[in-house]
Design a protein around this motif. Sequence first.
Motif, mmCIF file in Angstrom:
data_model
loop_
_atom_site.group_PDB
_atom_site.id
_atom_site.type_symbol
_atom_site.label_atom_id
_atom_site.label_comp_id
_atom_site.label_asym_id
_atom_site.label_seq_id
_atom_site.Cartn_x
_atom_site.Cartn_y
_atom_site.Cartn_z
ATOM 1 N N PRO A 6 -7.396 5.788 10.780
ATOM 2 C CA PRO A 6 -6.957 5.145 12.016
ATOM 3 C C PRO A 6 -5.784 4.184 11.824
ATOM 4 N N SER A 7 -5.536 3.775 10.568
ATOM 5 C CA SER A 7 -4.471 2.799 10.327
ATOM 6 C C SER A 7 -4.038 2.860 8.869
ATOM 7 N N ILE A 8 -3.036 2.075 8.539
ATOM 8 C CA ILE A 8 -2.506 1.997 7.179
ATOM 9 C C ILE A 8 -3.384 1.050 6.368
ATOM 10 N N SER A 9 -4.023 1.574 5.333
ATOM 11 C CA SER A 9 -4.870 0.760 4.469
ATOM 12 C C SER A 9 -4.014 0.080 3.400
ATOM 13 N N ASP A 10 -4.602 -0.813 2.650
ATOM 14 C CA ASP A 10 -3.895 -1.447 1.532
ATOM 15 C C ASP A 10 -3.451 -0.402 0.511
ATOM 16 N N ARG A 11 -4.304 0.588 0.267
ATOM 17 C CA ARG A 11 -3.944 1.665 -0.673
ATOM 18 C C ARG A 11 -2.754 2.466 -0.143
ATOM 19 N N HIS A 12 -2.758 2.773 1.143
ATOM 20 C CA HIS A 12 -1.622 3.477 1.760
ATOM 21 C C HIS A 12 -0.353 2.642 1.647
ATOM 22 N N ALA A 13 -0.472 1.348 1.928
ATOM 23 C CA ALA A 13 0.700 0.460 1.873
ATOM 24 C C ALA A 13 1.298 0.427 0.479
ATOM 25 N N ALA A 14 0.455 0.393 -0.549
ATOM 26 C CA ALA A 14 0.957 0.396 -1.930
ATOM 27 C C ALA A 14 1.679 1.704 -2.237
ATOM 28 N N PHE A 15 1.123 2.812 -1.773
ATOM 29 C CA PHE A 15 1.777 4.110 -1.976
ATOM 30 C C PHE A 15 3.133 4.142 -1.282
ATOM 31 N N ILE A 16 3.175 3.717 -0.025
ATOM 32 C CA ILE A 16 4.427 3.701 0.733
ATOM 33 C C ILE A 16 5.474 2.848 0.021
ATOM 34 N N ALA A 17 5.080 1.675 -0.441
ATOM 35 C CA ALA A 17 6.021 0.763 -1.101
ATOM 36 C C ALA A 17 6.602 1.362 -2.381
ATOM 37 N N ALA A 18 5.882 2.254 -3.010
ATOM 38 C CA ALA A 18 6.335 2.850 -4.270
ATOM 39 C C ALA A 18 7.284 4.037 -4.080
ATOM 40 N N GLN A 19 7.444 4.511 -2.851
ATOM 41 C CA GLN A 19 8.265 5.703 -2.626
ATOM 42 C C GLN A 19 9.715 5.325 -2.320
ATOM 43 N N PRO A 20 10.670 5.931 -3.025
ATOM 44 C CA PRO A 20 12.084 5.605 -2.800
ATOM 45 C C PRO A 20 12.719 6.350 -1.623
ATOM 46 N N VAL A 21 11.986 7.300 -1.039
ATOM 47 C CA VAL A 21 12.526 8.081 0.073
ATOM 48 C C VAL A 21 11.389 8.375 1.049
ATOM 49 N N PHE A 22 11.731 8.461 2.327
ATOM 50 C CA PHE A 22 10.788 8.914 3.341
ATOM 51 C C PHE A 22 11.549 9.813 4.304
ATOM 52 N N PHE A 23 10.805 10.537 5.111
ATOM 53 C CA PHE A 23 11.391 11.503 6.027
ATOM 54 C C PHE A 23 10.930 11.186 7.441
ATOM 55 N N VAL A 24 11.845 11.310 8.406
ATOM 56 C CA VAL A 24 11.568 10.983 9.796
ATOM 57 C C VAL A 24 11.812 12.233 10.643
ATOM 58 N N ALA A 25 10.848 12.562 11.513
ATOM 59 C CA ALA A 25 10.990 13.713 12.403
ATOM 60 C C ALA A 25 10.816 13.271 13.854
ATOM 61 N N THR A 26 11.735 13.724 14.709
ATOM 62 C CA THR A 26 11.685 13.472 16.148
ATOM 63 C C THR A 26 12.180 14.718 16.873
ATOM 64 N N ALA A 27 11.855 14.816 18.153
ATOM 65 C CA ALA A 27 12.332 15.949 18.953
ATOM 66 C C ALA A 27 12.228 15.594 20.428
#
Length: 186
Positions: A6-27
């Motif tokens: 349902p939301s971003i956990s602390d574990r998710h936040a740590a994973f996100i912070a470690a990634q040098p790239v992300f991808f965005v999709a819209t339409a």
Amino acid sequence: MAQHHPSISDRHAAFIAAQPVFFVATATDQGRINLSPKGLDGTFRILAPNRVAWLNLTGSGNETAAHLARNDRITIMFCAFSGQPLILRLYGRARALHRREADWAEFAPLFPDYPAKRQIVVVEVDSVITSCGFGVPLMDFAGHRPTLPDWADAKGADGIRQYWRDKNLVSFDGLPTGLLDGEDEV
């Protein structure tokens, strides 16, 4: 196997912070689906378990802003190219915040002062879905490219605004991006 959160956990936040790239999709309901890689240090922020923001830098198009003006749905994906395999997607509703808007002063200090900053995209996260990522290749991160900041520095503020006038006022499908609405666009 995919897991819904349902939301971003602390574990998710740590994973996100470690990634040098992300991808965005819209339409929108018609035209192209936009899928863009995003990077550069400090351009993504977790504001709360169900709220994130990212700094949208000047580029060859301005598809995200054009799409969000018509359909606020967005997906952001992070995937592990090193370490344990994982794919994490944030699903939500977003808006492109422009410099002329009152909220800009609240969000702008959260990000580095890149000379190419164009919008800040604020996302209300509906759900988080993680999946295995077993098919994502292992790759080494060599560093962020200096090309965009260097290009923007060389252009200067006036040159960037002219670039926006020339290249960023409409999407690839001809949709207005709202970038300079209410300002002299000539």
